[in-house]
Design a protein around this motif. Structure first.
Motif, PDB file in Angstrom:
ATOM      1  N   MET A  69       0.838  -1.244  -0.012  1.00 15.24           N
ATOM      2  CA  MET A  69       0.034  -0.022  -0.087  1.00 15.24           C
ATOM      3  C   MET A  69       1.004   1.285   0.023  1.00 15.24           C
ATOM      4  SD  MET A  69      -2.875   1.153   2.640  1.00 15.24           S
ATOM      5  CE  MET A  69      -1.657   1.671   4.083  1.00 15.24           C
ATOM      6  N   LYS A  70       0.536   2.149  -0.811  1.00 19.67           N
ATOM      7  CA  LYS A  70       1.220   3.490  -0.877  1.00 19.67           C
ATOM      8  C   LYS A  70       0.422   4.536   0.048  1.00 19.67           C
ATOM      9  CE  LYS A  70       2.565   2.923  -5.700  1.00 19.67           C
ATOM     10  NZ  LYS A  70       2.736   3.616  -6.965  1.00 19.67           N
ATOM     11  N   GLU A  90     -10.138  -6.767  -4.437  1.00 23.83           N
ATOM     12  CA  GLU A  90      -9.508  -8.252  -4.024  1.00 23.83           C
ATOM     13  C   GLU A  90     -10.092  -9.147  -5.315  1.00 23.83           C
ATOM     14  OE1 GLU A  90      -9.258 -11.312  -0.366  1.00 23.83           O
ATOM     15  OE2 GLU A  90     -10.210  -9.319  -0.285  1.00 23.83           O
ATOM     16  N   GLY A  91      -8.949  -9.810  -5.595  1.00 22.33           N
ATOM     17  CA  GLY A  91      -8.976 -10.945  -6.657  1.00 22.33           C
ATOM     18  C   GLY A  91      -9.089 -10.518  -7.976  1.00 22.33           C
ATOM     19  N   LYS A  92      -8.991  -9.252  -8.223  1.00 17.44           N
ATOM     20  CA  LYS A  92      -9.112  -8.839  -9.653  1.00 17.44           C
ATOM     21  C   LYS A  92      -8.079  -8.107 -10.032  1.00 17.44           C
ATOM     22  CE  LYS A  92     -13.652  -9.215  -9.621  1.00 17.44           C
ATOM     23  NZ  LYS A  92     -14.548 -10.029 -10.690  1.00 17.44           N
ATOM     24  N   GLY A 137     -11.552  -1.553  -9.872  1.00 12.21           N
ATOM     25  CA  GLY A 137     -11.079  -0.998  -8.801  1.00 12.21           C
ATOM     26  C   GLY A 137     -11.929  -0.580  -7.701  1.00 12.21           C
ATOM     27  N   TYR A 138     -11.564   0.505  -6.764  1.00 10.96           N
ATOM     28  CA  TYR A 138     -12.433   1.013  -5.789  1.00 10.96           C
ATOM     29  C   TYR A 138     -12.100   2.291  -5.511  1.00 10.96           C
ATOM     30  CZ  TYR A 138      -9.107  -0.273  -2.310  1.00 10.96           C
ATOM     31  OH  TYR A 138      -8.125  -0.205  -1.461  1.00 10.96           O
ATOM     32  N   PHE A 139     -12.929   3.022  -5.060  1.00 12.19           N
ATOM     33  CA  PHE A 139     -12.592   4.171  -4.236  1.00 12.19           C
ATOM     34  C   PHE A 139     -13.228   4.630  -2.937  1.00 12.19           C
ATOM     35  CE2 PHE A 139     -10.998   5.344  -8.374  1.00 12.19           C
ATOM     36  CZ  PHE A 139     -10.015   6.472  -8.254  1.00 12.19           C
ATOM     37  N   GLU A 140     -12.426   4.893  -2.027  1.00 10.15           N
ATOM     38  CA  GLU A 140     -13.217   4.912  -0.611  1.00 10.15           C
ATOM     39  C   GLU A 140     -13.017   6.368  -0.034  1.00 10.15           C
ATOM     40  OE1 GLU A 140     -12.826   2.674   3.789  1.00 10.15           O
ATOM     41  OE2 GLU A 140     -11.722   2.124   1.772  1.00 10.15           O
ATOM     42  N   ASP A 175      -4.204  -7.120  -7.462  1.00 11.27           N
ATOM     43  CA  ASP A 175      -5.061  -6.713  -6.096  1.00 11.27           C
ATOM     44  C   ASP A 175      -4.080  -6.243  -5.000  1.00 11.27           C
ATOM     45  OD1 ASP A 175      -4.108  -9.032  -5.152  1.00 11.27           O
ATOM     46  OD2 ASP A 175      -6.094 -10.049  -5.156  1.00 11.27           O
ATOM     47  N   ASN A 176      -2.757  -6.262  -5.117  1.00 12.35           N
ATOM     48  CA  ASN A 176      -2.027  -5.766  -4.019  1.00 12.35           C
ATOM     49  C   ASN A 176      -1.610  -4.016  -4.151  1.00 12.35           C
ATOM     50  OD1 ASN A 176      -0.129  -5.532  -6.190  1.00 12.35           O
ATOM     51  ND2 ASN A 176       1.533  -6.854  -5.171  1.00 12.35           N
ATOM     52  N   TYR A 177      -2.451  -3.440  -5.216  1.00 15.79           N
ATOM     53  CA  TYR A 177      -2.204  -1.846  -5.460  1.00 15.79           C
ATOM     54  C   TYR A 177      -3.242  -1.325  -4.562  1.00 15.79           C
ATOM     55  CZ  TYR A 177      -2.547   2.296  -7.627  1.00 15.79           C
ATOM     56  OH  TYR A 177      -2.605   3.729  -8.077  1.00 15.79           O
ATOM     57  N   SER A 178      -2.868  -0.273  -3.715  1.00 16.72           N
ATOM     58  CA  SER A 178      -3.752   0.376  -3.050  1.00 16.72           C
ATOM     59  C   SER A 178      -3.033   1.879  -2.609  1.00 16.72           C
ATOM     60  CB  SER A 178      -3.875  -0.254  -1.890  1.00 16.72           C
ATOM     61  OG  SER A 178      -4.729   0.723  -0.722  1.00 16.72           O
TER      62      SER A 178
END
Length: 272
Positions: A1-2, A80-82, A49-52, A26-29
């Motif tokens: 994670m960055k 996750e998983g993508k 992906g996702y945005f929170e 999926d290890n990108y964050s």
């Protein structure tokens, strides 16, 4: 994670800060607890992906354009998983019409029409190329491409037309010189010919043939007004094989015959 914090970029004064194309597992964050000093725009080409923001996580998939305002704490990454394939750019508002920008902290728009998707992707490609090359007028070129993306989003937001009808109008404008078949158009937008005809009339107030003739005549009038094409040449250029039919349609949409229209244009030129 960055873990990224707001920073000042050398390119801030130019509007476009930085752009890139990522294809991440999926290890990108990326976490920015204080937000950013500029806008972030992304366009998802594939994967997920996702945005929170504010404790709410929203996913983004193929065809999603995301706009994130400055100063908004957030996290984004690959689901996750993508895998997540996306292009992105940071920009400031100094050279951008702020009316094109949303008020919400995070805006996610789904682009349905393939033609619009292609235009947005091509605009991002120009931003990527010009921002990296940094040749003459690179920032103006980047901003022009960015404005096109924002205007396409604004157009989509203001237009309540069925996206399949928007796609049909796009196809008509690009195929006006061809013999257009409703069945082929319907296949292109994924519905039956009868359904397309009904939806088209419901959304535009005219039939597909009427819309095609209007598009053709509008282009013919421009050719007659701004080039040395004669009426017969203009008719062929826009797809009319029968000159008498062209004349009837021209009178219907312009209110005068092609020859009368040419005379009026020439008269205005003499007066000026």
């Amino acid at each position: 994670m960055k873990l990224d914090r707001p920073s000042n970029y050398d390119g801030l004064a130019y509007g476009i800060v930085i752009a890139g194309h990522f294809h991440e597992s999926d290890n990108y964050s990326t976490l920015r607890p204080e937000g950013m000093s500029d806008w972030l725009i992304t366009y998802t080409l594939g994967g997920e992906g996702y945005f929170e923001t504010d404790g709410r996580k929203q996913r983004v998939t193929t065809g999603n354009v995301t706009l994130l305002k400055p100063g908004v704490p957030h996290r984004y990454g690959t689901t996750e998983g993508k895998n997540w394939d996306f292009v992105w750019a940071h920009f400031t508002t100094g050279f951008i019409d702020t009316s094109l920008l949303p008020f919400k902290a995070l805006t996610i728009r789904q682009i349905e029409q393939q033609a619009v998707r292609d235009r947005i992707y091509n605009s991002f490609c120009r931003i990527l190329s010009d921002s990296r090359e940094r040749g003459a007028y690179w920032h103006e070129l980047c901003l022009n491409a960015l404005r096109e993306i924002l205007m396409l989003l604004a157009k989509q937001q203001s237009c309540r037309m069925d996206p399949r009808i928007e796609e049909t109008l796009y196809l008509l404008s690009h195929r006006m010189k061809e013999k257009v078949r409703v069945e082929e158009l319907a296949h292109s937008v994924g519905i039956s010919a009868s359904r397309l005809s009904h939806l088209f009339k419901e959304n535009t107030g005219e039939s597909i043939v009427e819309a095609l003739n209007r598009i053709r005549i509008k282009q013919a009038a421009l050719l007659l007004a701004h080039t040395n094409r004669n009426a017969s040449e203009a008719a062929l250029d826009v797809g009319f094989q029968n000159y008498n039919h062209f004349t009837r349609q021209f009178r219907k949409y312009v209110g005068r015959t092609p020859s009368e229209f040419i005379q009026s244009v020439q008269s205005k030129e003499i007066e000026s």
